[in-house]
Design an enzyme around this catalytic site. Sequence first.
Site, short mmCIF file in Angstrom:
data_model
loop_
_atom_site.label_atom_id
_atom_site.label_comp_id
_atom_site.label_asym_id
_atom_site.label_seq_id
_atom_site.Cartn_x
_atom_site.Cartn_y
_atom_site.Cartn_z
N THR A 124 0.84 -1.21 0.00
CA THR A 124 0.00 0.00 0.00
C THR A 124 0.87 1.26 0.00
O THR A 124 1.98 1.25 0.56
CB THR A 124 -0.89 -0.01 1.26
OG1 THR A 124 -1.45 1.30 1.44
CG2 THR A 124 -0.13 -0.35 2.52
N ASP A 125 0.32 2.32 -0.56
CA ASP A 125 1.05 3.61 -0.50
C ASP A 125 1.15 4.13 0.93
O ASP A 125 1.98 5.00 1.23
CB ASP A 125 0.38 4.65 -1.41
CG ASP A 125 -1.09 4.94 -1.07
OD1 ASP A 125 -1.61 4.36 -0.10
OD2 ASP A 125 -1.70 5.75 -1.80
N GLU A 126 0.34 3.58 1.85
CA GLU A 126 0.36 4.09 3.24
C GLU A 126 1.69 3.84 3.93
O GLU A 126 1.99 4.48 4.93
CB GLU A 126 -0.77 3.47 4.05
CG GLU A 126 -2.12 3.86 3.53
CD GLU A 126 -3.24 3.74 4.55
OE1 GLU A 126 -2.96 3.57 5.74
OE2 GLU A 126 -4.40 3.82 4.12
N TYR A 149 -1.74 -0.19 11.17
CA TYR A 149 -1.95 -0.90 9.90
C TYR A 149 -0.76 -0.69 8.95
O TYR A 149 -0.17 -1.65 8.46
CB TYR A 149 -3.24 -0.41 9.22
CG TYR A 149 -3.27 -0.71 7.74
CD1 TYR A 149 -3.34 -2.02 7.29
CD2 TYR A 149 -3.19 0.31 6.79
CE1 TYR A 149 -3.31 -2.31 5.93
CE2 TYR A 149 -3.17 0.03 5.43
CZ TYR A 149 -3.24 -1.28 5.01
OH TYR A 149 -3.19 -1.57 3.67
N LYS A 153 2.10 -3.32 7.47
CA LYS A 153 2.34 -3.56 6.04
C LYS A 153 3.81 -3.28 5.71
O LYS A 153 4.43 -4.00 4.92
CB LYS A 153 1.43 -2.69 5.17
CG LYS A 153 -0.02 -3.11 5.15
CD LYS A 153 -0.27 -4.52 4.61
CE LYS A 153 -0.11 -4.64 3.12
NZ LYS A 153 -0.35 -6.03 2.64
C1 LIG Z 1 -14.27 5.16 6.95
C2 LIG Z 1 -14.13 6.66 6.87
C3 LIG Z 1 -13.00 7.23 6.35
N1 LIG Z 1 -12.88 8.58 6.30
C4 LIG Z 1 -11.65 9.15 5.71
C5 LIG Z 1 -10.36 8.61 6.23
C6 LIG Z 1 -9.45 8.73 5.01
O1 LIG Z 1 -8.94 10.06 4.90
C7 LIG Z 1 -10.37 8.46 3.84
C8 LIG Z 1 -10.38 7.03 3.35
O2 LIG Z 1 -10.53 6.20 4.47
P1 LIG Z 1 -10.52 4.62 4.34
O3 LIG Z 1 -11.57 4.22 3.36
O4 LIG Z 1 -10.62 4.06 5.71
O5 LIG Z 1 -9.12 4.32 3.66
P2 LIG Z 1 -7.60 4.74 4.05
O6 LIG Z 1 -7.45 4.93 5.50
O7 LIG Z 1 -7.19 5.84 3.15
O8 LIG Z 1 -6.88 3.37 3.64
C9 LIG Z 1 -7.27 2.63 2.47
O9 LIG Z 1 -6.37 2.84 1.40
C10 LIG Z 1 -5.08 2.30 1.55
C11 LIG Z 1 -4.30 2.62 0.32
O10 LIG Z 1 -4.02 4.00 0.33
C12 LIG Z 1 -5.15 0.81 1.84
O11 LIG Z 1 -3.87 0.33 2.11
C13 LIG Z 1 -6.05 0.55 3.04
O12 LIG Z 1 -6.18 -0.83 3.28
C14 LIG Z 1 -7.39 1.15 2.80
O13 LIG Z 1 -8.22 0.97 3.93
O14 LIG Z 1 -11.68 8.77 4.32
C15 LIG Z 1 -13.90 9.43 6.71
O15 LIG Z 1 -13.79 10.67 6.62
N2 LIG Z 1 -15.03 8.86 7.21
C16 LIG Z 1 -15.19 7.51 7.31
O16 LIG Z 1 -16.25 7.06 7.80
#
Ligand SMILES: Cc1cn([C@H]2C[C@H](O)[C@@H](COP(=O)(O)OP(=O)(O)O[C@H]3O[C@H](CO)[C@@H](O)[C@H](O)[C@H]3O)O2)c(=O)[nH]c1=O
Length: 340
Positions: A124-126, A149, A153
């Site tokens: 992942t880019d993270e 997380y 990774k």
């Molecule tokens: C679930 C949720 C997330 N968010 C925000 C947090 C982040 O800035 C963005 C995306 O959140 P997430 O969908 O949880 O994804 P993020 O933390 O970026 O990580 C994802 O993208 C990564 C790749 O960049 C993967 O390695 C991870 O497995 C994947 O979960 O939205 C909100 O504002 N509200 C929310 O309810």
Amino acid sequence: MRILVTGGAGFIGSNFIVYMLNKHADCKIFNVDLLTYSGNLNNLIKVENNPNYKFIKADIANRTEVNQIFKLGIDAVVNFAAESHVDRSIMAPDIFVKTNVLGTQVLLEEARLNKVSKFVQISTDEVYGSLGEEGFFNEETPLLPNSPYSASKAGGDFLVRAYYETYGLPTVITRCSNNYGPFQFPEKLIPLIIVNALSEKAIPIYGDGLYIRDWLYVEDHCSAIDLVLNRGVNGEVYNIGGNNERTNLQLAKTVLRELSKPETMIQFVQDRPGHDRRYGIDSKKIRSQLGWNPMYDFETGIRNTIHWYLQNQDWWKDIEAGEYRNYYLKQYGTRMSVNQ
Ligand SMILES: Cc1cn([C@H]2C[C@H](O)[C@@H](COP(=O)(O)OP(=O)(O)O[C@H]3O[C@H](CO)[C@@H](O)[C@H](O)[C@H]3O)O2)c(=O)[nH]c1=O
């Protein structure tokens, strides 16, 4: 080629299996998945009777189980299996270390002993940490993970590197940006927005909503992995990104507009601790060296995705009715009441 795909009942893994079986008549896929909360064999109904597909329930961190699987004769491994949700890693980091670090090492060790011809680690880019307003992550960017997380990774990635350097295992690492598309578990932002909007529930947006992610349609990710599996140079890392940077707020508004729902459904909630501000991927290397090109622009990808969730309400309503609902209430119920 006999390919061991781990985590193949998850979002990206299941999309990859269907993609590969459609594209390559000569590949046989062994899907190994522990079927934890987000693994779902319903994602694979299209291929479950395909003679080139076999499912095995097993834990990649269990050496005995993995050892048995390699006895089936495996040419290549594509390791998708991972705990992947940042918020969950903040609440319970230990399982992330077990699956993402120990699980990767167990697979590497069996791959080494069984002399596989390729080991592709889906990362992942993270692992690169967070960007400011300028710049992009390239393959030389130092790893600076910020969440349990991403740290787990990065730990897996370092082990992959070590198995290449120390034992000469033919490994390749891919690092992708945020994926979206059919079958994504609705704890992640895009499916969460769609599912909540369709269920008339508030859309929780963390902090100021100006966090930026680079969105990649899952099928484009699958085509990139296929290329890396077949033509990736051993020991190398390839970044995969969609060049579709959006703030979370922009994204929420786009989805609501597509669904003809009001923006008033958006609710700002308490921020995620250690929240990375921006991810932006430089994917020149895979484009220029392996000839990868994404097929989907963001507008097409997001419409396809919304359409899929509209057409497959049974899929996500089943999930919502299960254990996930309790988790969701624990997580967002609290966050929301804080700010109301
Ligand atoms: C679930 C949720 C997330 N968010 C925000 C947090 C982040 O800035 C963005 C995306 O959140 P997430 O969908 O949880 O994804 P993020 O933390 O970026 O990580 C994802 O993208 C990564 C790749 O960049 C993967 O390695 C991870 O497995 C994947 O979960 O939205 C909100 O504002 N509200 C929310 O309810």
